[in-house]
Design a protein around this motif. Structure first.
Motif, PDB file in Angstrom:
ATOM      1  N   SER A 140       0.854  -1.181  -0.130  1.00  0.00           N
ATOM      2  CA  SER A 140       0.212  -0.475  -0.028  1.00  0.00           C
ATOM      3  C   SER A 140       1.081   1.327   0.267  1.00  0.00           C
ATOM      4  CB  SER A 140      -0.352  -0.315   1.100  1.00  0.00           C
ATOM      5  OG  SER A 140      -1.531  -1.295   0.996  1.00  0.00           O
ATOM      6  N   ILE A 141       0.485   2.255  -1.150  1.00  0.00           N
ATOM      7  CA  ILE A 141       1.281   3.852  -1.089  1.00  0.00           C
ATOM      8  C   ILE A 141       0.133   4.876  -0.284  1.00  0.00           C
ATOM      9  CG2 ILE A 141       1.363   3.411  -3.562  1.00  0.00           C
ATOM     10  CD1 ILE A 141       3.540   5.232  -3.068  1.00  0.00           C
ATOM     11  N   ILE A 142       0.774   5.548   0.147  1.00  0.00           N
ATOM     12  CA  ILE A 142      -0.462   6.795   0.736  1.00  0.00           C
ATOM     13  C   ILE A 142       0.590   7.814   0.292  1.00  0.00           C
ATOM     14  CG2 ILE A 142      -0.737   8.242   2.493  1.00  0.00           C
ATOM     15  CD1 ILE A 142      -0.981   5.456   4.333  1.00  0.00           C
ATOM     16  N   GLY A 143      -0.585   8.339  -0.962  1.00  0.00           N
ATOM     17  CA  GLY A 143       0.269   9.542  -1.786  1.00  0.00           C
ATOM     18  C   GLY A 143       0.376   9.214  -3.180  1.00  0.00           C
ATOM     19  N   SER A 144       0.622  10.002  -4.037  1.00  0.00           N
ATOM     20  CA  SER A 144       0.113   9.989  -5.561  1.00  0.00           C
ATOM     21  C   SER A 144       1.064  10.853  -6.490  1.00  0.00           C
ATOM     22  CB  SER A 144      -1.340  10.241  -5.321  1.00  0.00           C
ATOM     23  OG  SER A 144      -1.971  11.280  -5.505  1.00  0.00           O
ATOM     24  N   GLY A 145       2.089  10.930  -6.138  1.00  0.00           N
ATOM     25  CA  GLY A 145       2.949  12.698  -6.297  1.00  0.00           C
ATOM     26  C   GLY A 145       3.994  11.485  -6.849  1.00  0.00           C
ATOM     27  N   ALA A 146       4.762  12.769  -7.433  1.00  0.00           N
ATOM     28  CA  ALA A 146       6.555  11.433  -8.201  1.00  0.00           C
ATOM     29  C   ALA A 146       7.669  11.109  -7.615  1.00  0.00           C
ATOM     30  CB  ALA A 146       7.070  12.392  -8.912  1.00  0.00           C
ATOM     31  N   GLN A 147       6.821  11.370  -6.261  1.00  0.00           N
ATOM     32  CA  GLN A 147       8.445  10.554  -5.704  1.00  0.00           C
ATOM     33  C   GLN A 147       7.502   8.622  -5.394  1.00  0.00           C
ATOM     34  OE1 GLN A 147      11.368  11.053  -4.401  1.00  0.00           O
ATOM     35  NE2 GLN A 147      11.646  12.885  -5.094  1.00  0.00           N
ATOM     36  N   ALA A 148       5.793   9.388  -5.443  1.00  0.00           N
ATOM     37  CA  ALA A 148       5.158   8.046  -5.599  1.00  0.00           C
ATOM     38  C   ALA A 148       5.662   6.836  -6.241  1.00  0.00           C
ATOM     39  CB  ALA A 148       3.920   8.364  -4.806  1.00  0.00           C
ATOM     40  N   ARG A 149       5.549   7.876  -7.337  1.00  0.00           N
ATOM     41  CA  ARG A 149       5.200   6.708  -8.857  1.00  0.00           C
ATOM     42  C   ARG A 149       7.101   6.306  -8.378  1.00  0.00           C
ATOM     43  NH1 ARG A 149       4.873  10.965 -11.515  1.00  0.00           N
ATOM     44  NH2 ARG A 149       2.004  10.260 -11.818  1.00  0.00           N
ATOM     45  N   GLY A 150       8.275   7.114  -8.048  1.00  0.00           N
ATOM     46  CA  GLY A 150       9.555   6.359  -8.044  1.00  0.00           C
ATOM     47  C   GLY A 150       9.633   5.411  -6.681  1.00  0.00           C
ATOM     48  N   GLN A 151       8.590   5.502  -6.114  1.00  0.00           N
ATOM     49  CA  GLN A 151       8.798   4.643  -5.035  1.00  0.00           C
ATOM     50  C   GLN A 151       7.480   3.197  -5.469  1.00  0.00           C
ATOM     51  OE1 GLN A 151      10.091   4.233  -1.627  1.00  0.00           O
ATOM     52  NE2 GLN A 151      11.325   6.245  -2.861  1.00  0.00           N
ATOM     53  N   THR A 209       4.541  11.262   1.418  1.00  0.00           N
ATOM     54  CA  THR A 209       3.550  12.479   1.166  1.00  0.00           C
ATOM     55  C   THR A 209       4.890  13.698   1.138  1.00  0.00           C
ATOM     56  OG1 THR A 209       2.612  12.095   3.762  1.00  0.00           O
ATOM     57  CG2 THR A 209       1.816  10.763   2.078  1.00  0.00           C
ATOM     58  N   ASN A 210       3.325  15.023   1.798  1.00  0.00           N
ATOM     59  CA  ASN A 210       4.171  15.770   2.858  1.00  0.00           C
ATOM     60  C   ASN A 210       3.363  16.316   3.805  1.00  0.00           C
ATOM     61  OD1 ASN A 210       2.280  16.656   1.907  1.00  0.00           O
ATOM     62  ND2 ASN A 210       3.135  18.924  -0.352  1.00  0.00           N
ATOM     63  N   HIS A 226       6.300  -4.211   6.726  1.00  0.00           N
ATOM     64  CA  HIS A 226       6.769  -3.682   7.028  1.00  0.00           C
ATOM     65  C   HIS A 226       6.719  -1.680   5.897  1.00  0.00           C
ATOM     66  CE1 HIS A 226      11.033  -1.548   5.430  1.00  0.00           C
ATOM     67  NE2 HIS A 226      10.742  -0.956   4.049  1.00  0.00           N
ATOM     68  N   VAL A 227       7.486  -1.063   6.774  1.00  0.00           N
ATOM     69  CA  VAL A 227       7.100   0.501   6.346  1.00  0.00           C
ATOM     70  C   VAL A 227       8.180   1.172   6.161  1.00  0.00           C
ATOM     71  CG1 VAL A 227       5.988   2.297   7.420  1.00  0.00           C
ATOM     72  CG2 VAL A 227       5.145   0.188   8.393  1.00  0.00           C
ATOM     73  N   THR A 228       8.240   1.567   5.200  1.00  0.00           N
ATOM     74  CA  THR A 228       9.076   2.634   4.535  1.00  0.00           C
ATOM     75  C   THR A 228       8.688   3.985   4.623  1.00  0.00           C
ATOM     76  OG1 THR A 228      10.038   1.280   2.839  1.00  0.00           O
ATOM     77  CG2 THR A 228      10.591   3.518   2.179  1.00  0.00           C
ATOM     78  N   ALA A 229       8.674   5.234   5.446  1.00  0.00           N
ATOM     79  CA  ALA A 229       8.293   5.785   5.626  1.00  0.00           C
ATOM     80  C   ALA A 229      10.117   7.106   5.121  1.00  0.00           C
ATOM     81  CB  ALA A 229       8.368   7.238   7.119  1.00  0.00           C
ATOM     82  N   MET A 230       9.774   7.819   3.354  1.00  0.00           N
ATOM     83  CA  MET A 230      10.244   8.610   3.146  1.00  0.00           C
ATOM     84  C   MET A 230      10.057   9.943   2.669  1.00  0.00           C
ATOM     85  SD  MET A 230       9.167   9.245  -0.075  1.00  0.00           S
ATOM     86  CE  MET A 230      10.566   9.979  -0.898  1.00  0.00           C
ATOM     87  N   GLY A 231       8.831  10.731   2.864  1.00  0.00           N
ATOM     88  CA  GLY A 231       8.287  12.174   2.913  1.00  0.00           C
ATOM     89  C   GLY A 231       8.442  13.229   3.663  1.00  0.00           C
ATOM     90  N   GLN A 232       9.419  12.816   5.007  1.00  0.00           N
ATOM     91  CA  GLN A 232      10.056  14.085   5.800  1.00  0.00           C
ATOM     92  C   GLN A 232      10.988  13.909   6.257  1.00  0.00           C
ATOM     93  OE1 GLN A 232       7.951  16.865   5.916  1.00  0.00           O
ATOM     94  NE2 GLN A 232       5.683  16.538   5.423  1.00  0.00           N
ATOM     95  N   TYR A 233      11.929  15.217   6.034  1.00  0.00           N
ATOM     96  CA  TYR A 233      13.176  15.382   6.695  1.00  0.00           C
ATOM     97  C   TYR A 233      13.094  16.653   7.546  1.00  0.00           C
ATOM     98  CZ  TYR A 233      13.790  17.571   2.230  1.00  0.00           C
ATOM     99  OH  TYR A 233      13.691  18.435   1.259  1.00  0.00           O
ATOM    100  N   SER A 305      13.678   7.474   5.286  1.00  0.00           N
ATOM    101  CA  SER A 305      13.972   6.835   3.852  1.00  0.00           C
ATOM    102  C   SER A 305      14.348   9.384   4.333  1.00  0.00           C
ATOM    103  CB  SER A 305      14.044   6.142   3.363  1.00  0.00           C
ATOM    104  OG  SER A 305      14.502   6.944   2.093  1.00  0.00           O
ATOM    105  N   GLY A 306      15.020   9.723   5.363  1.00  0.00           N
ATOM    106  CA  GLY A 306      14.840  10.710   4.737  1.00  0.00           C
ATOM    107  C   GLY A 306      15.117  11.408   3.683  1.00  0.00           C
TER     108      GLY A 306
END
Length: 344
Positions: A140-151, A209-210, A226-233, A305-306
């Motif tokens: 499952s992916i939460i987000g629908s932008g360019a980074q979600a596409r890459g993930q 996400t942002n 497993h969770v990959t959280a990559m949208g915030q830093y 993943s920041g």
């Protein structure tokens, strides 16, 4: 991968190159990005130097300037990735500088925007490969932008998913994204109406996400997820809640980020839910076999993943070598300090 002329397989070039975004596009597929980035994290796990980003905010005009750097000795490359976002133009521009790690000479200056979702997606996929169950079949992916596409494109190279659920707050966005990905991937991709519906039954959850607040309830995670959280830093924002961090074997890309910009971890510590020692290992340590990853099928794992220069330098060097092979780029001349740093 290699970085000096005497190493087997290395493509050499006497001048540094400027490589445009359109020249870099299409030089590698998602699986090749994943292979390069995995190798970068292996080196980090064995001691390769890397530092988390430095982020400088600006109030007027609003924006920020940020950058990070790494050396990958076995690749033979080192570099830095800098970009400014916001400011008067309300846009972002990415500049990537790549150097030879043995001679110190510049190899390339790249327009880094095109590669960003690919190298970031590759880092996420390396995290999935290192930490998710081998039999993971639903994502499952939460987000629908360019980074979600890459993930998504990268994740599907390391596990055979048969179902992918997509959630983002805007119905039109999630449905359009799901339709696009359903056509592009072998898995069945469908939009769902809530983040709770996305998390339910998922073997892998990706947040891209942002959002400034958690996008799902950690209590809803099932054992073995497993969770990959990559949208915030940013220390003040987070995509995953303290419950998720507490329940999980927590693995960041760089341990030092837990003191600077890994907001989910920092806020969980501040809330007293976890202690600072809750970090299990860096991703590179797991990839290199220095520390174990998942140890049971019912374990919840998190890859925070920041963004680092590890994946950036690894991917950039791969692209540089391919660009040289194809005679792409514009030569650039850099005077060495021994000649130019005269004070005259």
């Amino acid at each position: 991968m290699s970085g000096s002329p005497e190493r087997a397989g290395m493509t050499t070039h006497k001048e540094a190159l400027f490589l445009r975004s359109d020249e870099l596009a299409g030089l590698a597929d998602p699986a090749e990005y994943v292979d390069a980035v995995r190798e970068g994290y292996r080196q980090r796990g064995e001691g390769a130097p890397a530092e988390p980003r430095t982020k400088l905010p600006n109030a007027d005009p609003p924006g920020f300037f940020t950058g990070y750097l790494a050396i990958l000795p076995d690749t033979g490359a080192m570099g830095t990735y800098t970009y400014g976002a916001g400011f008067g133009a309300q846009d972002a521009h990415f500049m990537l500088s790549l150097f030879d790690a043995e001679s110190g000479e510049p190899l390339a200056l790249m327009d880094g925007a095109n590669m960003n979702p690919f190298k970031t997606g590759a880092a996420g996929a390396v995290g999935i490969d290192a930490l998710a169950r081998e039999d993971a079949a639903t994502l499952s992916i939460i987000g629908s932008g360019a980074q979600a596409r890459g993930q998504l494109r990268a994740a599907t190279t390391v596990r055979d998913f048969d179902r992918i659920d997509v959630y983002s707050p805007t119905k039109e966005h999630r449905e359009s994204f799901a339709a696009e990905m359903n056509d592009a991937l072998d898995a069945t991709v469908a939009a769902v109406a809530s983040s709770a519906a996305a998390v339910e039954g998922a073997d892998v959850v990706i947040t891209a996400t942002n959002a400034s607040e958690p996008v799902f309830d950690g209590d809803l995670l099932e054992e073995g997820t497993h969770v990959t959280a990559m949208g915030q830093y940013d220390a003040d924002v987070r995509e995953i809640d303290a419950e998720t961090v507490e329940r999980a074997t927590y693995v960041p890309d760089l341990r030092a980020r837990t003191e600077t910009d890994a907001g989910a971890f920092i806020q969980a510590v501040e809330e007293g839910v976890i202690a600072e020692g809750h970090v299990h290992a860096e991703l590179g340590e797991v990839v290199a076999g220095v520390e174990p990853g998942r140890t049971s099928d019912d374990e919840i794992t998190v890859f925070d993943s920041g963004g680092t220069a590890i994946e950036t330098v690894a991917a950039a060097h791969m692209l540089y070598e391919r660009a040289v092979e194809r005679d792409l780029g514009t030569p650039l001349e850099f005077a060495p300090a021994s000649q130019a740093l005269t004070g005259k």
